[in-house]
Design a protein around this motif. Structure first.
Motif, short mmCIF file in Angstrom:
data_model
loop_
_atom_site.label_atom_id
_atom_site.label_comp_id
_atom_site.label_asym_id
_atom_site.label_seq_id
_atom_site.Cartn_x
_atom_site.Cartn_y
_atom_site.Cartn_z
N UNK A 62 32.14 29.68 40.06
CA UNK A 62 33.45 29.12 40.52
C UNK A 62 34.02 29.72 41.60
N UNK A 63 33.82 31.01 41.63
CA UNK A 63 34.45 31.92 42.76
C UNK A 63 33.96 31.63 44.25
N UNK A 64 32.55 31.17 44.41
CA UNK A 64 32.07 31.04 45.63
C UNK A 64 32.50 29.77 46.00
N UNK A 65 32.47 28.74 45.15
CA UNK A 65 32.77 27.34 45.30
C UNK A 65 34.37 27.18 45.72
N UNK A 66 35.15 27.96 45.20
CA UNK A 66 36.72 28.00 45.46
C UNK A 66 37.14 29.51 46.17
N UNK A 67 36.49 29.38 47.46
CA UNK A 67 36.92 30.80 48.23
C UNK A 67 38.43 30.84 48.42
N UNK A 68 39.24 29.87 48.50
CA UNK A 68 40.53 30.02 48.76
C UNK A 68 41.40 30.82 47.43
N UNK A 69 40.91 30.33 46.35
CA UNK A 69 41.56 30.95 45.01
C UNK A 69 40.90 32.31 45.03
#
Length: 615
Positions: free
Chosen positions: A482-489
């Motif tokens: 999730x963290x790699x695919x949602x870099x803005x978050x």
């Protein structure tokens, strides 16, 4: 020797604290002293006749006792000058302070906390550089108290405040009028303030969470005359001679032990030894000083003895040393071991000639003279400290009923930050703890300050997310998390971690810097870890060195320039040792031909910024 005790019990009923104490009899303690004995030859000094081993001129008269750092001595003078010298008296630096210095002055892990103009706190690093000055709305009436995560507590007459390592005030609360006792920190990080008002002559202590939330109110069996923080909890001495420990267990206050000495007056000094984890309580008995030494964690009796008379009303300093304990009044100073061996005593110069004194770990007695001079007297070669074993304790049969009696507890309070249980799927995919609106709100609050109990919510979310983020590096494909695919978050989460203003997430930054391979997220980690700036062990700076070994990042100008900026921020905060150990090497490496010219130029300009700091 066997000493017979009554069973120790500490009772708590409906938020009220009662202390039932074991009694040390006069005969028991005198017998213990006789068996321990005082051996060896005491060195006797007269400092009016002794030549100091060094002297150093400071910029005025000291307004507070000199205090010790890893590099030597620091002292604050009324000439608005903060001075530092080595243990041999060589001046390292002298720096002016902004505002009128007060007597409230603390050193913690080589950071110096100076209170000026009654209401301001300035943080000074070990190079003498002022990092920030925080405004406070009330007059500060104590030395700043530093918690394990770096947060700073100060109280006034009717207020308590907390500041972060970034100088932003986390919260301020109103309290009843506070007694002339220090703010203390419990073993769980919560805070204790002792109130001026009494209940039938008994002291009242109010406990607050580290986020400023009111928790328990504790009432002691008598007036508390002394309170000292240690890693086991809070050591207390009562006016009736009782001594004990109060700590937090399962969310509420309890006393692992409490003892009643035969001396019917309160201890005038408490010295806790980090080295042995023993504690000495000192009492005035006639013209002598009686010392009772116990294990701090359990209250087990170790020994009792008397040493030369120290005036309770003229006490200057009492502290633990590598070899035992030091104590001084306006006329006499001495050091003695935990088993009562007096190493040396010193007759001090007339009190009219000096303002404050301090005793260092290297056995130097420092006098702050009233002619702007520090004088140091080397008292002895540091001996090997004694290690005492607890006396064997027998429980009397008459106390069987008390032992078996039901025990009552105060209302329990769960810790504000609980570890969340995550499934393996959760760890692989990640959990979004904060919405965009919540992140916006958190950023505003953390930048403005005075967010109080909201910090508990923020920390809970950050800890949960970081645990999930770190767990992705143990999966087969971290790039699918999730963290790699949602870099803005993820970038906003990382920024929030730095904004929180405490030292709790330094290890998280270290882990993520060494494991993250995505250049965008790695750049965010470098940037935010630099903005946090706190890196006491150099682990974050070492992580930058590890990142630079990745030849695939040699052309990433944004990342490498961020390493320059973050290195500057951390070394500026931590002082010259960080610059000498890591900073210069990092910048020199980035100045090599292996990197693009814009990066080399940026590293050179960063070197120039350090020169202007004059650290």
């Amino acid at each position: 020797m066997h000493i017979k005790f009554k069973k120790i019990q500490f009772k708590k009923v409906s938020r009220v604290l009662f202390i039932a104490a074991t009694v040390f009899s006069m005969a028991q303690l005198q017998n213990a002293a006789a068996q321990q004995g005082i051996h060896g030859q005491t060195r006797e000094l007269d400092l009016s006749r002794e030549k100091p081993d060094w002297q150093s001129v400071i910029g005025g008269n000291a307004v507070a006792p000199a205090t010790e750092t890893s590099y030597g001595i620091a002292v604050l003078s009324d000439g608005r000058m903060l001075s530092a010298c080595t243990s041999g008296g060589n001046v390292i630096w002298k720096k002016g302070v902004s505002g009128r210095p007060s007597k409230y002055f603390t050193v913690h892990e080589d950071f110096i906390y100076v209170v000026t103009n009654d209401k301001k706190i300035t943080l000074v690093n070990q190079s003498g550089l002022s990092l920030w000055t925080a405004e406070n709305s009330f007059r500060i009436t104590e030395n700043p108290v530093i918690a394990n995560d770096g947060r700073i507590f100060v109280h006034g007459e009717r207020n308590l405040s907390c500041f972060g390592i970034n100088g932003i005030r986390k919260w301020q609360i109103d309290t009843p009028r506070i007694a002339e006792l220090p703010t203390c920190v419990f073993n769980d990080g919560s805070v204790a303030v002792f109130l001026e008002a009494k209940e039938n002559g008994k002291s009242i202590c109010k406990r607050y969470s580290r986020f400023g939330e009111a928790m328990e109110e504790l009432i002691f069996s008598d007036e508390v005359v002394l309170a000292v923080t240690c890693d086991k909890g809070i050591l207390v001495a009562l006016a009736n001679g009782s001594i004990g420990l109060v700590s937090i267990s399962k969310g509420s206050a309890e006393s692992p032990w409490i003892q009643k000495s035969y001396i019917e007056s309160g201890a005038f000094a408490i010295c806790y030894s980090d080295a042995t984890e023993d504690v000495a309580f000192m009492f005035q008995t006639g013209g002598r000083t009686t010392v009772i030494v116990l294990k701090a964690e359990t209250g087990e009796f170790l020994t009792q003895f008397t040493v030369g008379g120290i005036s309770k009303s003229e006490l200057q300093l009492a502290r633990s040393t590598k070899s035992g304990f030091f104590i001084a009044d306006g006329n006499t100073a001495m050091e003695f071991s935990e088993d009562g061996i007096v190493y040396w005593t010193a007759k001090l110069p007339d009190k009219s000639r000096w303002n404050y004194l301090y005793y260092t770990e290297s056995s130097h007695l420092i006098l702050c003279m009233n002619d702007w001079v520090l004088r140091s007297y080397h008292t002895m070669q540091t001996p090997k400290p004694a290690r005492l074993e607890p006396e064997k304790i027998e429980q009397s049969d008459s106390d069987e009923e008390e032992e078996n009696a039901p025990k009552f507890t105060l209302d329990t309070f769960d810790d504000a930050v609980k570890e969340q249980k995550l499934s393996e799927l959760d760890r692989e995919l990640g959990i979004r703890m904060f919405t965009d609106d919540e992140l916006d709100e958190a950023e505003r609050h953390l930048a403005k300050g005075d967010y109080g109990p909201l910090e508990a919510e923020y920390q809970r979310g950050i800890k949960s997310e970081l645990k999930s983020y770190e767990a992705t590096f143990y999966t087969k494909n971290p790039s699918q998390s999730f963290f790699a695919k949602n870099p803005s978050y993820t970038q906003r989460l990382i920024k929030m971690t730095a904004q929180i203003g405490c030292a709790e997430f330094t290890k998280d930054f270290t882990f993520l810097l060494r494991n993250e391979k995505d250049p965008q997220l790695l750049t965010a980690l470098v940037y935010s870890s630099g903005k946090q700036s706190y890196d006491p062990d150099g682990d974050i700076l070492t992580s930058y060195e590890i990142v630079m070994r990745n030849s695939g990042l040699n052309s990433n100008e944004a990342l490498l320039k961020n390493i320059c900026d973050a290195t500057f921020d951390i070394c500026k905060y931590m002082g010259r040792p960080a610059l000498n150990k890591h900073g210069k090497e990092i910048l020199t490496h980035l100045y090599s031909p292996a990197y693009p010219k814009p990066v080399r130029d940026y590293a050179r300009k960063t070197f120039e910024k350090f020169t202007k700091l004059n650290m």
